[in-house]
Write a protein that holds these residues in place. Structure first.
Motif, PDB file in Angstrom:
ATOM      1  N   GLU A   1       2.091   7.158  -6.381  1.00 28.84           N
ATOM      2  CA  GLU A   1       0.999   7.966  -6.932  1.00 28.84           C
ATOM      3  C   GLU A   1       1.101   9.407  -6.440  1.00 28.84           C
ATOM      4  O   GLU A   1       0.870  10.360  -7.213  1.00 28.84           O
ATOM      5  CB  GLU A   1      -0.350   7.358  -6.535  1.00 28.84           C
ATOM      6  CG  GLU A   1      -1.543   7.942  -7.272  1.00 28.84           C
ATOM      7  CD  GLU A   1      -1.661   7.449  -8.710  1.00 28.84           C
ATOM      8  OE1 GLU A   1      -2.471   8.018  -9.466  1.00 28.84           O
ATOM      9  OE2 GLU A   1      -0.928   6.509  -9.089  1.00 28.84           O
ATOM     10  N   LYS A   2       1.464   9.570  -5.166  1.00 30.21           N
ATOM     11  CA  LYS A   2       1.597  10.916  -4.601  1.00 30.21           C
ATOM     12  C   LYS A   2       2.688  11.705  -5.311  1.00 30.21           C
ATOM     13  O   LYS A   2       2.502  12.882  -5.648  1.00 30.21           O
ATOM     14  CB  LYS A   2       1.900  10.822  -3.108  1.00 30.21           C
ATOM     15  CG  LYS A   2       2.059  12.171  -2.427  1.00 30.21           C
ATOM     16  CD  LYS A   2       2.375  12.005  -0.948  1.00 30.21           C
ATOM     17  CE  LYS A   2       2.570  13.363  -0.278  1.00 30.21           C
ATOM     18  NZ  LYS A   2       2.923  13.212   1.162  1.00 30.21           N
TER      19      LYS A   2
ATOM     20  N   GLU B   1       0.867   3.916  -3.078  1.00 28.30           N
ATOM     21  CA  GLU B   1       0.340   5.242  -2.773  1.00 28.30           C
ATOM     22  C   GLU B   1       1.427   6.317  -2.784  1.00 28.30           C
ATOM     23  O   GLU B   1       1.182   7.458  -3.192  1.00 28.30           O
ATOM     24  CB  GLU B   1      -0.373   5.210  -1.409  1.00 28.30           C
ATOM     25  CG  GLU B   1      -1.613   4.322  -1.370  1.00 28.30           C
ATOM     26  CD  GLU B   1      -2.811   4.941  -2.055  1.00 28.30           C
ATOM     27  OE1 GLU B   1      -2.710   5.251  -3.266  1.00 28.30           O
ATOM     28  OE2 GLU B   1      -3.848   5.104  -1.391  1.00 28.30           O
TER      29      GLU B   1
ATOM     30  N   THR C   1       0.837  -1.201   0.000  1.00 32.81           N
ATOM     31  CA  THR C   1       0.000   0.000   0.000  1.00 32.81           C
ATOM     32  C   THR C   1       0.868   1.247   0.000  1.00 32.81           C
ATOM     33  O   THR C   1       0.633   2.187  -0.772  1.00 32.81           O
ATOM     34  CB  THR C   1      -0.930   0.007   1.219  1.00 32.81           C
ATOM     35  OG1 THR C   1      -1.806  -1.129   1.163  1.00 32.81           O
ATOM     36  CG2 THR C   1      -1.766   1.285   1.262  1.00 32.81           C
ATOM     37  N   GLN C   2       1.893   1.257   0.841  1.00 31.50           N
ATOM     38  CA  GLN C   2       2.803   2.400   0.890  1.00 31.50           C
ATOM     39  C   GLN C   2       3.534   2.580  -0.436  1.00 31.50           C
ATOM     40  O   GLN C   2       3.693   3.702  -0.932  1.00 31.50           O
ATOM     41  CB  GLN C   2       3.806   2.233   2.024  1.00 31.50           C
ATOM     42  CG  GLN C   2       4.770   3.403   2.166  1.00 31.50           C
ATOM     43  CD  GLN C   2       5.778   3.191   3.277  1.00 31.50           C
ATOM     44  OE1 GLN C   2       6.105   2.065   3.631  1.00 31.50           O
ATOM     45  NE2 GLN C   2       6.283   4.281   3.846  1.00 31.50           N
TER      46      GLN C   2
ATOM     47  N   TYR D   1      -7.592   1.369  -7.750  1.00 30.35           N
ATOM     48  CA  TYR D   1      -6.752   1.414  -8.940  1.00 30.35           C
ATOM     49  C   TYR D   1      -7.225   0.404  -9.985  1.00 30.35           C
ATOM     50  O   TYR D   1      -7.862  -0.599  -9.658  1.00 30.35           O
ATOM     51  CB  TYR D   1      -5.291   1.087  -8.592  1.00 30.35           C
ATOM     52  CG  TYR D   1      -4.559   2.182  -7.862  1.00 30.35           C
ATOM     53  CD1 TYR D   1      -3.659   3.020  -8.525  1.00 30.35           C
ATOM     54  CD2 TYR D   1      -4.764   2.380  -6.500  1.00 30.35           C
ATOM     55  CE1 TYR D   1      -2.983   4.022  -7.852  1.00 30.35           C
ATOM     56  CE2 TYR D   1      -4.101   3.388  -5.815  1.00 30.35           C
ATOM     57  CZ  TYR D   1      -3.211   4.203  -6.491  1.00 30.35           C
ATOM     58  OH  TYR D   1      -2.548   5.192  -5.818  1.00 30.35           O
TER      59      TYR D   1
ATOM     60  N   LEU E   1      -7.876  -0.156  -3.176  1.00 30.99           N
ATOM     61  CA  LEU E   1      -7.290   1.181  -3.221  1.00 30.99           C
ATOM     62  C   LEU E   1      -7.857   2.024  -4.358  1.00 30.99           C
ATOM     63  O   LEU E   1      -7.521   3.202  -4.494  1.00 30.99           O
ATOM     64  CB  LEU E   1      -5.769   1.086  -3.366  1.00 30.99           C
ATOM     65  CG  LEU E   1      -5.010   0.457  -2.196  1.00 30.99           C
ATOM     66  CD1 LEU E   1      -3.527   0.313  -2.542  1.00 30.99           C
ATOM     67  CD2 LEU E   1      -5.183   1.282  -0.925  1.00 30.99           C
TER      68      LEU E   1
ATOM     69  N   LYS F   1      -4.652   6.863 -11.204  1.00 30.91           N
ATOM     70  CA  LYS F   1      -4.915   5.603 -10.494  1.00 30.91           C
ATOM     71  C   LYS F   1      -4.904   4.408 -11.449  1.00 30.91           C
ATOM     72  O   LYS F   1      -5.761   3.526 -11.404  1.00 30.91           O
ATOM     73  CB  LYS F   1      -6.233   5.677  -9.722  1.00 30.91           C
ATOM     74  CG  LYS F   1      -6.159   6.585  -8.497  1.00 30.91           C
ATOM     75  CD  LYS F   1      -6.810   5.949  -7.287  1.00 30.91           C
ATOM     76  CE  LYS F   1      -6.408   6.626  -5.996  1.00 30.91           C
ATOM     77  NZ  LYS F   1      -6.953   5.952  -4.810  1.00 30.91           N
TER      78      LYS F   1
ATOM     79  N   SER G   1      -3.550  12.437 -11.052  1.00 33.00           N
ATOM     80  CA  SER G   1      -3.548  11.105 -10.450  1.00 33.00           C
ATOM     81  C   SER G   1      -4.557  10.246 -11.208  1.00 33.00           C
ATOM     82  O   SER G   1      -5.762  10.371 -11.004  1.00 33.00           O
ATOM     83  CB  SER G   1      -3.923  11.181  -8.964  1.00 33.00           C
ATOM     84  OG  SER G   1      -4.086   9.889  -8.413  1.00 33.00           O
TER      85      SER G   1
END
Length: 358
Positions: A191-192, A188, A184-185, A225, A223, A203, A201
């Protein structure tokens, strides 16, 4: 895998037309017209556009130009990938010949060689990149400034994770929860950074190496995506949005005749029954079982093995390799004639995580 193996001129349907004459040909033409109306799109996957990089992930500049010429000269419309996906998810229609262009990793040859031609033609394209390569100023990759410049002319940036890691691999010290938190980290944070640098973004996540499994698909879906792999096939309204196929367009797989064949396919309607995961261990070669309502012969081929053993029982197809596969990643490509020079096509990917990356 031998993507040039399926000869349209030698299909049983073609021979049958010759036997039955004009009447059967008229009927088949009507059937082909109905099939051609199926909403579908073809996602092409490129890496390097260069003569000086590894052949397996490279498309020669001249071949790339030939691809773009073929697309233009044969009535294909190049649309933004995100728009195509959104349209199919919402049940909308697409132009009969719709193509999306994607590039993985963000190599500098995209900017230096592909971009000028795409800009000249007004073709939109998507670059899947891992932001850390740009943040670390790797000489082999584009820069954020170049990414923003391409963004002014149809070149959008999407997620390829951080570090270009094997996302399906679980560290020895991890349990399932820790793995999910790390993935997840990874997703994400990538993406950030993309949004910070480009302002967008999308996704859309292209799995590094095309590797995913059931757990990763579930996470990606949760999430919000859309996930894309590296197995082949067209996409349609019933595609799995966590594992969209893309046709490889490197030197090894995409001469112009091969490209023409790929862009003459329909999504093969199939429900995978077993196994539930594409990761393999002791089950090598894996046995695949799927259901399909096609009233046509389904033929499957394996990476490096050619024609595979298969059996059909009512609407269920069982396929197995003829010997264990030695590679970390391999495919079962299944096709069936659709008439009118079209073929149904679906690629089933497999991953053996016990085999290290070459």
């Amino acid at each position: 895998m031998n993507n040039g193996r399926y000869s349209h001129t030698a299909t049983p349907i073609t021979r049958r037309i010759q036997q039955l004459g004009i009447a059967a040909g008229v009927l088949l033409c009507a059937s082909a017209q109905a099939q051609e109306s199926i909403a579908r799109a073809y996602i092409l996957q490129y890496h390097h556009i260069s003569d000086e990089t590894p052949r397996s992930t490279s498309t020669a500049p001249d071949l790339f130009r030939q691809h773009m010429n073929f697309i233009a000269e044969n009535g294909y419309q190049v649309l933004p990938l995100a728009e195509i996906i959104r349209t199919l998810q919402e049940g909308g229609g697409l132009p009969e010949k719709t193509v999306a262009l994607t590039f993985d990793d963000g190599y500098k040859s995209i900017y230096e060689t592909a971009y000028p031609l795409l800009k000249e033609r007004g073709y939109p394209f998507t670059i899947f990149l891992n932001p850390d390569a740009l943040d670390n100023h790797r000489s082999t990759h584009i820069t954020w400034e170049q990414a923003r410049e391409m963004g002014k002319h149809g070149g959008v940036v999407a997620n390829h994770g951080l570090g270009h890691i094997h996302m399906v691999e679980v560290k020895p010290s991890e349990d399932a929860s820790a793995w999910r938190a790390r993935m997840t980290q990874n997703i994400e944070q990538a993406e950030k950074r993309i949004e910070e640098e480009t302002g967008a973004s999308l996704k859309l996540l292209a799995y590094p190496y095309g590797e995913y499994d059931a757990s990763l698909q579930k996470l990606v879906s949760s999430l919000g995506y859309v996930g894309l792999g590296q197995h082949s096939g067209p996409i349609g309204p019933d595609s799995d949005w966590t594992s969209l196929p893309r046709f490889p367009a490197s030197n090894a797989y995409s001469s112009v005749p091969q490209l023409k064949e790929k862009l003459s396919t329909l999504p093969l309607p199939a429900q995978m029954l077993s196994p539930q995961n594409i990761l393999i261990a002791d089950n090598n070669p894996p046995q695949l079982r799927f259901s399909t309502e096609l009233n046509a012969k389904v033929t499957c081929y394996g990476s490096g093995q050619g024609l595979l053993d298969s059996a059909v029982d009512n609407n269920e197809v069982t396929v197995v390799g003829v010997a264990p596969f030695k590679g970390r990643r391999f495919r079962y490509n299944c096709t069936a004639p659709a008439g009118g020079g079209l073929f149904y096509w679906r690629s089933f990917p497999w991953i053996n995580p016990a085999i290290p990356e070459d």
